[in-house]
Design an enzyme around this catalytic site. Structure first.
Site, PDB file in Angstrom:
ATOM      1  N   SER A 122     -19.044  -5.079  -8.773  1.00 46.14           N
ATOM      2  CA  SER A 122     -19.739  -4.011  -9.053  1.00 46.14           C
ATOM      3  C   SER A 122     -20.970  -4.056  -8.458  1.00 46.14           C
ATOM      4  O   SER A 122     -21.941  -4.861  -8.748  1.00 46.14           O
ATOM      5  CB  SER A 122     -19.656  -3.700 -10.561  1.00 46.14           C
ATOM      6  OG  SER A 122     -20.743  -2.937 -11.000  1.00 46.14           O
ATOM      7  N   ALA A 123     -21.354  -2.978  -7.462  1.00 47.01           N
ATOM      8  CA  ALA A 123     -22.786  -3.036  -6.877  1.00 47.01           C
ATOM      9  C   ALA A 123     -23.416  -2.079  -7.791  1.00 47.01           C
ATOM     10  O   ALA A 123     -24.660  -1.906  -7.474  1.00 47.01           O
ATOM     11  CB  ALA A 123     -22.416  -2.338  -5.575  1.00 47.01           C
ATOM     12  N   ARG A 124     -23.186  -1.604  -8.944  1.00 45.42           N
ATOM     13  CA  ARG A 124     -23.984  -1.045  -9.841  1.00 45.42           C
ATOM     14  C   ARG A 124     -24.390  -2.157 -10.811  1.00 45.42           C
ATOM     15  O   ARG A 124     -25.915  -2.249 -11.018  1.00 45.42           O
ATOM     16  CB  ARG A 124     -22.947  -0.079 -10.780  1.00 45.42           C
ATOM     17  CG  ARG A 124     -22.513   1.274 -10.296  1.00 45.42           C
ATOM     18  CD  ARG A 124     -21.823   1.882 -11.173  1.00 45.42           C
ATOM     19  NE  ARG A 124     -22.804   2.743 -11.891  1.00 45.42           N
ATOM     20  CZ  ARG A 124     -22.317   3.301 -13.139  1.00 45.42           C
ATOM     21  NH1 ARG A 124     -21.169   3.248 -13.630  1.00 45.42           N
ATOM     22  NH2 ARG A 124     -23.396   3.989 -13.565  1.00 45.42           N
ATOM     23  N   HIS A 218       5.736  -3.722   1.751  1.00 45.58           N
ATOM     24  CA  HIS A 218       5.082  -2.502   2.250  1.00 45.58           C
ATOM     25  C   HIS A 218       3.848  -2.588   3.032  1.00 45.58           C
ATOM     26  O   HIS A 218       3.723  -1.978   4.068  1.00 45.58           O
ATOM     27  CB  HIS A 218       5.284  -1.219   1.211  1.00 45.58           C
ATOM     28  CG  HIS A 218       4.934   0.201   1.819  1.00 45.58           C
ATOM     29  ND1 HIS A 218       5.682   0.905   2.673  1.00 45.58           N
ATOM     30  CD2 HIS A 218       3.865   0.789   1.386  1.00 45.58           C
ATOM     31  CE1 HIS A 218       5.410   2.040   2.943  1.00 45.58           C
ATOM     32  NE2 HIS A 218       3.963   2.050   2.120  1.00 45.58           N
ATOM     33  N   ARG A 223       0.527  -3.127   7.654  1.00 48.28           N
ATOM     34  CA  ARG A 223      -1.052  -3.547   8.166  1.00 48.28           C
ATOM     35  C   ARG A 223      -0.836  -5.103   8.938  1.00 48.28           C
ATOM     36  O   ARG A 223      -1.751  -5.286   9.425  1.00 48.28           O
ATOM     37  CB  ARG A 223      -1.802  -3.830   6.694  1.00 48.28           C
ATOM     38  CG  ARG A 223      -2.098  -2.882   6.008  1.00 48.28           C
ATOM     39  CD  ARG A 223      -2.692  -1.708   6.655  1.00 48.28           C
ATOM     40  NE  ARG A 223      -3.050  -0.446   5.791  1.00 48.28           N
ATOM     41  CZ  ARG A 223      -3.706   0.629   6.270  1.00 48.28           C
ATOM     42  NH1 ARG A 223      -4.328   0.767   7.464  1.00 48.28           N
ATOM     43  NH2 ARG A 223      -3.923   1.785   5.508  1.00 48.28           N
TER      44      ARG A 223
HETATM   45  C1  LIG Z   1      -1.729   2.631  11.408  1.00 48.19           C
HETATM   46  C2  LIG Z   1      -2.273   3.439  10.258  1.00 48.19           C
HETATM   47  C3  LIG Z   1      -3.082   4.531  10.377  1.00 48.19           C
HETATM   48  C4  LIG Z   1      -3.344   5.135   9.177  1.00 48.19           C
HETATM   49  N1  LIG Z   1      -4.438   6.465   9.510  1.00 48.19           N
HETATM   50  C5  LIG Z   1      -4.756   7.179   8.503  1.00 48.19           C
HETATM   51  C6  LIG Z   1      -5.748   8.496   8.623  1.00 48.19           C
HETATM   52  O1  LIG Z   1      -6.185   8.636   9.636  1.00 48.19           O
HETATM   53  N2  LIG Z   1      -5.905   8.951   7.515  1.00 48.19           N
HETATM   54  C7  LIG Z   1      -5.812   8.615   6.395  1.00 48.19           C
HETATM   55  O2  LIG Z   1      -5.926   9.351   5.431  1.00 48.19           O
HETATM   56  N3  LIG Z   1      -4.934   7.751   6.164  1.00 48.19           N
HETATM   57  C8  LIG Z   1      -4.287   6.939   7.003  1.00 48.19           C
HETATM   58  N4  LIG Z   1      -3.637   5.854   6.808  1.00 48.19           N
HETATM   59  C9  LIG Z   1      -3.226   5.450   5.716  1.00 48.19           C
HETATM   60  C10 LIG Z   1      -1.485   5.913   5.092  1.00 48.19           C
HETATM   61  O3  LIG Z   1      -1.560   7.374   5.275  1.00 48.19           O
HETATM   62  C11 LIG Z   1      -1.307   5.359   3.915  1.00 48.19           C
HETATM   63  O4  LIG Z   1      -2.257   6.259   3.036  1.00 48.19           O
HETATM   64  C12 LIG Z   1      -1.290   4.116   3.509  1.00 48.19           C
HETATM   65  O5  LIG Z   1      -0.570   3.240   4.668  1.00 48.19           O
HETATM   66  C13 LIG Z   1      -0.848   3.674   2.138  1.00 48.19           C
HETATM   67  O6  LIG Z   1       0.707   4.152   2.370  1.00 48.19           O
HETATM   68  P1  LIG Z   1       1.398   4.296   1.147  1.00 48.19           P
HETATM   69  O7  LIG Z   1       1.023   5.560   0.557  1.00 48.19           O
HETATM   70  O8  LIG Z   1       2.713   4.554   1.620  1.00 48.19           O
HETATM   71  O9  LIG Z   1       1.158   3.307   0.152  1.00 48.19           O
HETATM   72  P2  LIG Z   1       1.100   2.934  -1.667  1.00 48.19           P
HETATM   73  O10 LIG Z   1      -0.134   3.936  -2.061  1.00 48.19           O
HETATM   74  O11 LIG Z   1       0.976   1.632  -1.744  1.00 48.19           O
HETATM   75  O12 LIG Z   1       2.397   3.858  -1.910  1.00 48.19           O
HETATM   76  C14 LIG Z   1       3.733   3.471  -1.559  1.00 48.19           C
HETATM   77  C15 LIG Z   1       4.851   4.246  -2.057  1.00 48.19           C
HETATM   78  O13 LIG Z   1       4.746   4.677  -3.150  1.00 48.19           O
HETATM   79  C16 LIG Z   1       4.842   6.198  -3.325  1.00 48.19           C
HETATM   80  N5  LIG Z   1       3.861   6.654  -3.681  1.00 48.19           N
HETATM   81  C17 LIG Z   1       2.649   6.308  -4.200  1.00 48.19           C
HETATM   82  N6  LIG Z   1       1.783   7.088  -4.606  1.00 48.19           N
HETATM   83  C18 LIG Z   1       2.244   8.208  -4.579  1.00 48.19           C
HETATM   84  C19 LIG Z   1       2.119   9.645  -4.999  1.00 48.19           C
HETATM   85  N7  LIG Z   1       0.782   9.846  -5.651  1.00 48.19           N
HETATM   86  N8  LIG Z   1       2.992  10.780  -4.806  1.00 48.19           N
HETATM   87  C20 LIG Z   1       3.964  10.174  -4.101  1.00 48.19           C
HETATM   88  N9  LIG Z   1       4.568   9.188  -3.781  1.00 48.19           N
HETATM   89  C21 LIG Z   1       3.701   8.061  -4.027  1.00 48.19           C
HETATM   90  C22 LIG Z   1       5.179   6.559  -1.657  1.00 48.19           C
HETATM   91  O14 LIG Z   1       6.461   6.489  -1.533  1.00 48.19           O
HETATM   92  C23 LIG Z   1       4.448   5.432  -0.993  1.00 48.19           C
HETATM   93  O15 LIG Z   1       4.885   5.163   0.193  1.00 48.19           O
HETATM   94  C24 LIG Z   1      -3.177   5.037   7.870  1.00 48.19           C
HETATM   95  C25 LIG Z   1      -2.345   3.848   7.773  1.00 48.19           C
HETATM   96  C26 LIG Z   1      -1.915   3.049   8.917  1.00 48.19           C
HETATM   97  C27 LIG Z   1      -0.987   1.935   8.555  1.00 48.19           C
END
Ligand SMILES: Cc1cc2nc3c(=O)[nH]c(=O)nc-3n(C[C@H](O)[C@H](O)[C@H](O)COP(=O)(O)OP(=O)(O)OC[C@H]3O[C@@H](n4cnc5c(N)ncnc54)[C@H](O)[C@@H]3O)c2cc1C
Length: 302
Positions: A122-124, A218, A223
């Site tokens: 926490s930076a607060r 995942h 990453r």
């Molecule tokens: C190479 C790269 C480039 C990217 N560039 C951008 C960018 O330009 N701008 C940007 O905003 N993001 C960017 N991202 C982030 C990306 O869009 C995802 O937000 C991030 O990789 C997390 O993935 P996730 O949502 O699958 O993972 P998690 O949040 O761990 O979710 C895992 C899985 O759970 C489900 N899930 C979780 N929460 C919900 C929900 N609320 N509703 C529905 N399903 C859900 C989905 O199936 C999801 O795939 C980038 C990511 C990568 C790897």
């Protein structure tokens, strides 16, 4: 310095007092427990706790398959079957809790993985440490001309030196002003929760991050991938090494089906079938866009 003397003493303490337990233990993970692995110039990852092992994945899977698993040769075979068929819930039976020290701009990418539990410094409440990520010169590169989201050609030595000067002097100046603003020496001093807004995104923060193995895979798939930004990739690579020792069978299946495998569209699969039959398929006859074809060729020639 990645770890403070107090943290080093704490690790020493934790590792010097082993306890007997009736819980499932992964020998590979026990070796990593509490130890810190350096990442970037001041960061680290270290395992604080974990639950489960390869056997726990199989144990959970056998609840759903029951006697049917008798046809499966061994645990590794069952785990490969689960991974191949996206039967993911057994992997959620394993969990890991990490202590991570990372630059704020890396944390912003990391936190997008919502399926984890996070508790951040926490930076607060506390004063931020004077620690900033300054890239190694070989990591300094120009904007990529083929990928809008990445870096390309390395900077020349002169340009690297100029950039490093700017990064270091800006970080120093911002921190000096932060320290000056929060100081109550002869003045009121600004609250830490406000003064922190002056700190740059390469300052280090720390958090505890707890996630199950399915969601960790995942995270690693996205990453530890070559398309991920270098500064988060090195954290994913460090975690992947630990996971490989923690759940070797599951990690092996993950490497094979997810990291090393590829998803092909129906169109791409059709091209592969035509090629296998001896047809010369080109981008024009594939039905794919230029970008899709380039990526498809990349997969075939990797
Ligand atoms: C190479 C790269 C480039 C990217 N560039 C951008 C960018 O330009 N701008 C940007 O905003 N993001 C960017 N991202 C982030 C990306 O869009 C995802 O937000 C991030 O990789 C997390 O993935 P996730 O949502 O699958 O993972 P998690 O949040 O761990 O979710 C895992 C899985 O759970 C489900 N899930 C979780 N929460 C919900 C929900 N609320 N509703 C529905 N399903 C859900 C989905 O199936 C999801 O795939 C980038 C990511 C990568 C790897």
């Amino acid at each position: 310095m990645p770890l403070s003397p107090e943290q080093l003493a704490e690790i020493e303490d934790q590792r010097s007092a082993p306890r007997q337990t009736l819980r499932a233990v992964s020998e590979g993970m026990e070796n990593h427990l509490y130890r810190a692995y350096d990442v970037l110039d001041h960061g680290f990852i270290r395992v604080i706790d974990y639950m489960g092992d390869d056997a726990a994945i199989c144990q959970a899977a056998r609840v759903s398959y029951g006697k049917g698993t008798k046809t499966v040769q061994n645990d590794a075979g069952l785990i490969r079957y689960l991974m191949r068929h996206w039967h993911s819930t057994p992997f959620e039976m394993c969990e890991i809790k990490l202590h991570v020290k990372l630059p704020v701009f890396v944390a912003r990418q990391w936190i997008r993985h919502r399926t984890a539990n996070v508790n951040e410094y926490s930076a607060r409440y506390s004063i931020m440490d004077r620690e900033f990520y300054i890239p190694a010169p070989e990591q300094l590169a120009a904007q990529s001309v083929v990928n809008n989201q990445g870096r390309g050609e390395a900077l020349t030595a002169d340009e690297s030196a100029r950039v490093l000067d700017i990064l270091k002097s800006d970080a120093a100046q911002c921190y000096d002003h932060y320290a000056e603003m929060i100081s109550d020496d002869g003045k009121q001093g600004l609250a830490r929760e406000l003064a922190r807004m002056n700190l740059p995104a390469n300052i280090y923060t720390q958090w505890y991050w707890k996630v199950d193995l399915h969601n960790l895979f995942h995270f690693l798939r996205l990453r530890a991938d070559m398309h991920a930004q270098y500064e988060i990739r090195v954290y994913a690579d460090a975690i992947a090494k630990v996971v490989a020792d923690w759940v070797p069978a599951a990690y092996g299946a993950f490497e094979d089906y997810r990291m090393g495998g590829e998803n092909l569209s129906a169109q791409a699969l059709d091209c592969v079938r035509r090629m296998v039959k001896g047809e010369k398929v080109t981008q024009e006859t594939s039905g794919m866009s230029k970008g899709e074809w380039r990526e498809f060729e990349g997969v075939l020639t990797k």
